[in-house]
Design an enzyme around this catalytic site. Structure first.
Site, PDB file in Angstrom:
ATOM      1  N   ASP A  50       0.846  -1.186   0.000  1.00 35.46           N
ATOM      2  CA  ASP A  50       0.000   0.000   0.000  1.00 35.46           C
ATOM      3  C   ASP A  50       0.886   1.242   0.000  1.00 35.46           C
ATOM      4  OD1 ASP A  50      -2.975   1.065   0.809  1.00 35.46           O
ATOM      5  OD2 ASP A  50      -1.412   2.273   1.767  1.00 35.46           O
ATOM      6  N   TYR A  55       2.493  10.128  -0.242  1.00 39.80           N
ATOM      7  CA  TYR A  55       3.544   9.618   0.640  1.00 39.80           C
ATOM      8  C   TYR A  55       4.932   9.902   0.054  1.00 39.80           C
ATOM      9  CZ  TYR A  55      -0.218   6.649   2.589  1.00 39.80           C
ATOM     10  OH  TYR A  55      -1.374   6.170   3.140  1.00 39.80           O
ATOM     11  N   HIS A 118      -7.767   9.400  -1.904  1.00 41.88           N
ATOM     12  CA  HIS A 118      -7.036   9.536  -0.646  1.00 41.88           C
ATOM     13  C   HIS A 118      -7.921  10.180   0.428  1.00 41.88           C
ATOM     14  CE1 HIS A 118      -2.702   9.676   0.952  1.00 41.88           C
ATOM     15  NE2 HIS A 118      -3.530   9.708   1.976  1.00 41.88           N
TER      16      HIS A 118
END
Length: 291
Positions: A50, A55, A118
């Site tokens: 994931d 990120y 997200h």
């Protein structure tokens, strides 16, 4: 694998989603740490990773998977179930395809198995993850989430993503012993929507913690169950969530912990032990964005 927990959850289109995967959010370590974590995880049997555009680690995830293809550990990148996320500044339906192509390029693949929104909040278009105005305030955008979803559907039609979430196939939300999200989980499972738990260990190192939140690693009931099972508290908590038919994606770049988190299929929790852990479900969520 234990006989009472399936190795995969099956999505509506038949895609097999491993019930445990490697999480990569907010991990500590220098450059290359996520890449090395992915490589090690694949070596010991993980087949799900994931990640997310926000990120800023998709490239390392892609490098790790590529390395395992190159050394013959896997024969095809499709053996790894890749989840990534459409970031808030990429919700403009006119630009979703070109923006998502950046994720595919980072990951060195033509398609991911799962793309999720997200956060259902739109920020100003662009690649600045947290755009701010001259007063240092976050700048939002007015994109209808339905139009964003339709743009994601076009990615499926184009063969760039096999599945998309939130609906119809998967919802990824905060779930741990302190915050069960029980009503939402039960609703999703009743509708055939798989659920993935992020922060399954209650994010002990989250920058969003105030210092007042409890830690699962200090809970007497979890210590007792772990000792009786000859397991760690993390393993007990992950097993608890798995027995709720929820997918887990614990994060780590430490090989011993990556291995520990994966070894949760050789034991089970009794109904009484499950009830003891359910009793911890009395705190608010930990992961609350400040903007």
């Amino acid at each position: 694998m234990s006989s009472d927990i399936a190795e995969f959850a099956v999505l509506p289109n038949g895609t097999k989603y491993p019930v445990i995967g490697l999480g990569t959010h907010n991990v500590t370590g220098g450059p290359g740490s996520v890449r090395d974590a992915v490589k090690y995880a694949i070596d010991i049997g993980y087949r799900s990773v994931d990640c997310a555009y926000a990120y800023e680690n998709e490239k390392e995830v892609g490098d790790g998977i590529q390395a395992k293809l190159d050394d013959g550990t896997i024969k095809d990148k499709k053996e790894i179930f890749i989840t990534t996320k459409l970031w808030d500044t990429h919700h403009n339906p006119r630009h979703i395809k070109e923006n998502f192509q950046k994720s595919l390029d980072n990951l060195k693949v033509n398609c991911v198995q799962l793309l999720v929104i997200h956060w259902p909040v739109s920020l100003k278009d662009g690649d600045d993850l947290f755009p701010k105005d001259k007063n240092d305030q976050i700048m939002f955008a007015n994109h209808d989430i339905v139009d964003t979803w339709k743009g994601m559907e076009e990615l499926v039609d184009a063969g760039m993503a096999e599945n998309i979430g939130i609906k119809p196939c998967n919802l990824q939300v905060e779930i741990h012993p302190y915050f069960s999200n029980r009503k939402l989980v039960d609703f999703c499972l009743s509708k055939g929507i798989t659920v993935t738990a992020y922060a399954p260990l209650a994010n002990p190192d989250s920058p969003l913690r105030t210092g007042k939140e409890p830690s699962i690693f200090d809970e007497p009931v979890l210590k007792d169950i772990a000792q009786n099972k000859d397991k760690t508290i993390a393993q007990v908590v992950l097993r608890f969530i798995l027995q709720r038919n929820i997918i887990v994606i614990p994060k780590s770049v430490t090989p011993s912990r990556i291995k520990e988190n994966f070894n949760v299929f050789s034991f089970s929790l009794s109904p009484d032990e499950m009830e003891q852990i359910w009793a911890l479900d009395k705190y608010p969520r930990i992961w609350i964005e400040k903007w």
